[in-house]
Write a protein that holds these residues in place. Sequence first.
Motif, short mmCIF file in Angstrom:
data_model
loop_
_atom_site.label_atom_id
_atom_site.label_comp_id
_atom_site.label_asym_id
_atom_site.label_seq_id
_atom_site.Cartn_x
_atom_site.Cartn_y
_atom_site.Cartn_z
N SER A 105 0.96 -1.28 0.27
CA SER A 105 0.21 0.10 0.08
C SER A 105 0.91 1.44 -0.14
O SER A 105 2.03 1.33 0.27
N GLU A 106 0.26 2.22 -0.06
CA GLU A 106 1.02 3.53 0.14
C GLU A 106 1.75 3.74 1.26
O GLU A 106 2.79 4.29 1.23
N LEU A 107 1.16 3.52 2.39
CA LEU A 107 1.85 3.69 3.55
C LEU A 107 2.84 2.59 3.72
O LEU A 107 3.91 3.02 4.31
N GLY A 108 2.82 1.14 3.22
CA GLY A 108 3.53 0.30 3.32
C GLY A 108 4.80 0.52 2.44
O GLY A 108 6.09 0.48 3.05
N ARG A 109 4.63 1.19 1.26
CA ARG A 109 6.07 1.40 0.52
C ARG A 109 6.92 2.57 1.29
O ARG A 109 7.85 2.71 1.05
N LEU A 110 5.98 3.81 1.88
CA LEU A 110 6.64 4.66 2.57
C LEU A 110 7.36 4.29 3.64
O LEU A 110 8.63 4.58 4.04
N ALA A 111 6.85 3.39 4.40
CA ALA A 111 7.30 2.91 5.78
C ALA A 111 8.61 2.08 5.59
O ALA A 111 9.54 2.13 6.06
N LEU A 112 8.52 0.95 4.26
CA LEU A 112 9.76 0.39 3.67
C LEU A 112 10.96 1.22 3.47
O LEU A 112 12.21 1.43 3.93
N SER A 113 10.65 2.44 2.72
CA SER A 113 11.89 3.38 2.22
C SER A 113 12.24 4.12 3.65
O SER A 113 13.52 4.12 3.70
N ALA A 114 11.47 4.45 4.28
CA ALA A 114 12.12 5.05 5.66
C ALA A 114 13.08 4.27 6.44
O ALA A 114 13.94 4.64 6.96
N THR A 115 12.56 3.12 6.68
CA THR A 115 13.39 2.07 7.44
C THR A 115 14.55 1.49 6.75
O THR A 115 15.48 1.20 7.41
N ALA A 116 14.59 1.56 5.25
CA ALA A 116 15.95 1.32 4.79
C ALA A 116 16.95 2.35 5.02
O ALA A 116 17.84 2.14 5.27
N VAL A 117 16.38 3.70 4.89
CA VAL A 117 17.09 4.55 5.40
C VAL A 117 17.78 4.72 6.77
O VAL A 117 18.84 4.95 7.15
#
Length: 387
Positions: A30-42
Motif C-alpha cells: 500500500s502507499e503507507l507500506g511503501r513509504l514505511a519500507l523506504s524510511a526504514t531502509a534509510v
Amino acid sequence: MERLVGTITESVTYFSVAAWLLGELKIINSELGRLALSATAVSDLSNLVLCEFFSLVRCWVVSPSLAVGRAGSTIFFLVLLFGVVRPWMFWVIRTTPEGWPVEEVYIMIIVMLALASGMFTHWLDHTPLPGAFLIGLAVPDGPPLGSTLVEKFDCLANGIFLVIYVTTSAMRVHPKKMLADPSAVKFTCVFVIATFFAKFTSCFVASCWSRIPLRDYMVLSDATFSVLTLSILVNATIIPILVKYLYDPVLRKYACYQQRNIMHLKPDSELRVVACVHRTEHVSALVDVLDIACPTKESPNVVYALHLVELVGRASLVFIAHQKDGNRVAGSFHHIVAFNNYEKNNWGMVTVNAFTAISPSELIHEDVCTLALDKQASFILLPFHRK
C-alpha cells in the motif's frame, strides 16, 4: 557504552522488522507500506554508518593506529564484497540454465562467506550480525539465487533460530533487578518513552506535511535489558492494533472510484485497459481480447501491460515502469516485446505502456487496483493462471 546500546536499540526501526509487520498487516504494497519500507531502509543504513563511526571514534581514543587499521579493513571488506563477491554471484546466475536450480556448491560458498563475514565484523569489535547482513545485501534478489537461499534457510532461520533467540532473551528478563538500580531504570524508562514519541511525532509531522490523512557482550545491565525487552513487547502489541485502526487503504483509495467502467465511458473516448500477464503465453489471448474492441484513431485503446511477478528471495517490493526508446521497450521480458509489436501493428490506434509489479502473491491484487486507479482504467483483464 550501555546507554549507547540502549539508544541504538530504541531509536532505530529495522527494515526486516518493518517488512514483517507490514506483511502481517497485509499493507506492505500500500502507499503507507511503501513509504514505511523506504524510511526504514534509510534508518537501517544510517544505523550501520553511525555505529561504525562511533566505534572508530571510541577506538581512536584508545589507539589511533588501531582505528586507522580497522577503518582500512572495513573499506577493504566492502570493496571486496561489492566489487568481487557480488559480480561472482551474477556470474553464477548467468551460468545457471533457466528453470534449473543453483548448484549446491555455490550455495555452500555463500553460506561460508556469511559466516566468515560475521567473524570479520566480530573481529572489528561489532556483533556478527552486520557481516551477515551485508552478505545478504550483496546477493542479487529474486530467482534463481535469492529465492533458492530463502527456500533452503528460511524455515531454519525463522522456525528454529529466531524462536530460540526470542525465548532465551525473554528468559533473561529479571523483573526484580529492574528495581535494584532506580537511577538506571528511571533513565531507561524515560528514554524509551522519549524515543517512542520522537519517532511517532516525526512520522506524524511528516505525514501532515505531505497531506496524508489521519550474541552477549554484557554491555547492558539486567535492569536495562529487562526494561528494553518489555518495551519491545509492548510496542509489538500496541502498534499493530493502532495501524489497523487508523489506516484503511481500501476505504480511502477507492471511495470515489465507483463508476469507472465501460458503461460510463463517453462516446468516442479512449478505452483504457489494464492487461495483466503472469506468463508469456498469456499475451496472445490478451491481444485477441483487445482486438474485439476494434480500436480506431477516433476511439483508441490505451493498454497498460502489467507483468505480475511473485515476490521471492527479497524483502522490498518493486514496481517498474518500462520506458520506451524509439521502437524498443527497455527490458528483456518477452511479453513486453510482444505488446510492443501489438502497438506497432495498430499504430495510431493502440498505445501500450509496460509495467512490472513484484509483490507477494496474496497481495499482488493491490498493484493491479492501484495501477487501474492511477491510470483511470475502465477495464481490467486477468488471465486464469492456475493449472
